[in-house]
Write an enzyme that holds these catalytic residues in place. Structure first.
Site, PDB file in Angstrom:
ATOM      1  N   ARG A  45       0.702  -1.248  -0.112  1.00 23.80           N
ATOM      2  CA  ARG A  45      -0.051  -0.073  -0.050  1.00 23.80           C
ATOM      3  C   ARG A  45       1.056   1.196   0.110  1.00 23.80           C
ATOM      4  O   ARG A  45       1.946   1.343   0.674  1.00 23.80           O
ATOM      5  CB  ARG A  45      -0.965   0.045   1.169  1.00 23.80           C
ATOM      6  CG  ARG A  45      -1.962  -1.145   1.171  1.00 23.80           C
ATOM      7  CD  ARG A  45      -2.984  -0.808   0.285  1.00 23.80           C
ATOM      8  NE  ARG A  45      -4.098  -1.778   0.154  1.00 23.80           N
ATOM      9  CZ  ARG A  45      -4.136  -2.774  -0.805  1.00 23.80           C
ATOM     10  NH1 ARG A  45      -3.120  -2.952  -1.498  1.00 23.80           N
ATOM     11  NH2 ARG A  45      -4.930  -3.930  -0.652  1.00 23.80           N
ATOM     12  N   HIS A 102       0.967  -0.654 -10.223  1.00 24.20           N
ATOM     13  CA  HIS A 102       0.003  -1.290  -9.469  1.00 24.20           C
ATOM     14  C   HIS A 102      -0.568  -2.461  -9.960  1.00 24.20           C
ATOM     15  O   HIS A 102      -1.614  -2.827 -10.335  1.00 24.20           O
ATOM     16  CB  HIS A 102      -1.174  -0.327  -9.155  1.00 24.20           C
ATOM     17  CG  HIS A 102      -1.936  -0.869  -7.898  1.00 24.20           C
ATOM     18  ND1 HIS A 102      -2.618   0.064  -7.112  1.00 24.20           N
ATOM     19  CD2 HIS A 102      -2.260  -2.303  -7.318  1.00 24.20           C
ATOM     20  CE1 HIS A 102      -3.134  -0.700  -6.082  1.00 24.20           C
ATOM     21  NE2 HIS A 102      -2.822  -1.927  -6.214  1.00 24.20           N
TER      22      HIS A 102
END
Length: 310
Positions: free
Chosen positions: A225, A273
């Site tokens: 994250r 990502h």
């Protein structure tokens, strides 16, 4: 009896998930009405992505569970209207994708591949790379993904340790826990992989103080994250060679703004990502199994601890 399953996600997700979900739910022997528009008081299960327009769960008085399509739940776990059990996504493809990303990028840095890929023609410098036996890797976060990556790296011969908020045991892995354990884990991190959930307690886990604990020239990989790292502290550590390289897949703002200094820093590798993507053909099996369990009165898989935030 048929169950009503509401699919609540961005519109572009429905074409990807409709057929796999119908197939897997039927394969589990469940007759279901699956749709993107079902009256709230008739919904039995909500298949959910946190970027959905559905943010008020109060009207779903009949529903038995919210089945998240993402591994991360930070965008939903604090929703004050959520009165239902919440299950996060765990599936073999997501785990395999993370293992491949983490091992691939660690091996690239460990073997010094870039030096050979970018070397000028005619360069002949036969410097052997280090061995995995002599290289220490630490995984911060020993959940499903962290434990799988730790075990995979250990199979290559790396000296692997892991850290988690509460004590855990994994065969072949040195496990640290708690605040003091975090410092000890970082002090032995030639490579540090962040796979912690995003919570108030984990924000800026890597900051100026903790980055300074790592061996000089250590490498950081973050497929977890974005908020786990203090960006300014990481840039400063890269500029002083305290950190030798950072490979980053997640960011506080996504897409990463084009003017962010990570883009042009010579010691930063960016991936967009992609470390662990939820793939419909596999995640549909997890969703279907939880619907089967709900109908059979069995415990749901991968339930989120609301107090812990993951």
């Amino acid at each position: 009896m048929s169950v009503n399953v509401l699919f609540a996600a961005q519109s572009d997700a429905w074409p990807k998930y409709e057929a796999p979900l119908r197939r897997e739910i039927a394969a589990d022997g469940i007759k279901a009405h699956l749709d993107t528009d079902i009256p709230a008081d008739q919904v039995d299960y909500i298949v959910y992505a946190p970027n959905s327009d559905l943010q008020d769960f109060a009207p779903y008085t009949r529903a038995k569970a919210v089945l998240n399509l993402w591994a991360g739940v930070e965008a939903i776990v604090g929703n004050p209207t959520l009165h239902l059990p919440l299950a996060r996504m765990v599936d073999p493809a997501l785990t395999q994708g993370m293992i491949e990303w983490v091992t691939g990028h660690i091996l690239r840095l460990h073997l010094g591949m870039d030096a050979h890929i970018t070397a000028a023609p005619g360069t002949w410098e036969p410097v052997p790379p280090p061995l995995a036996f002599d290289t220490r890797v630490t995984i911060l976060g020993l959940g499903e993904l962290g434990a799988a990556c730790a075990t995979a790296l250990a199979s290559f011969g790396f000296d692997v340790a892991g850290w988690s908020r509460t004590p855990k045991e994994i065969d072949g892995i040195t496990c640290f826990s708690g605040p003091d354990g975090l410092d000890a884990a970082l002090e032995r991190s030639d490579f540090c992989v962040l796979l912690l959930p995003s919570t108030a307690q984990t924000e800026n886990t890597l900051n100026a103080r903790t980055l300074a604990l790592m061996p000089k020239g250590a490498c950081v990989l973050n497929p977890g994250r974005g908020p786990l790292i203090d960006d300014d502290a990481l840039l400063a550590a890269l500029d002083t060679d305290q950190i030798g390289h950072a490979t980053l897949d997640v960011f506080r703002i996504e897409p990463l703004p084009k003017d962010h200094p990570f883009w042009t820093h010579p010691k930063v590798t960016i991936t967009p990502h992609v470390a662990a993507e939820t793939r419909a053909a596999y995640s549909a099996k997890t969703i279907a199994e939880n619907i089967r369990r709900g109908e059979a009165g069995e415990p749901f898989l991968h339930l989120v601890d609301r107090r812990a935030g993951y």
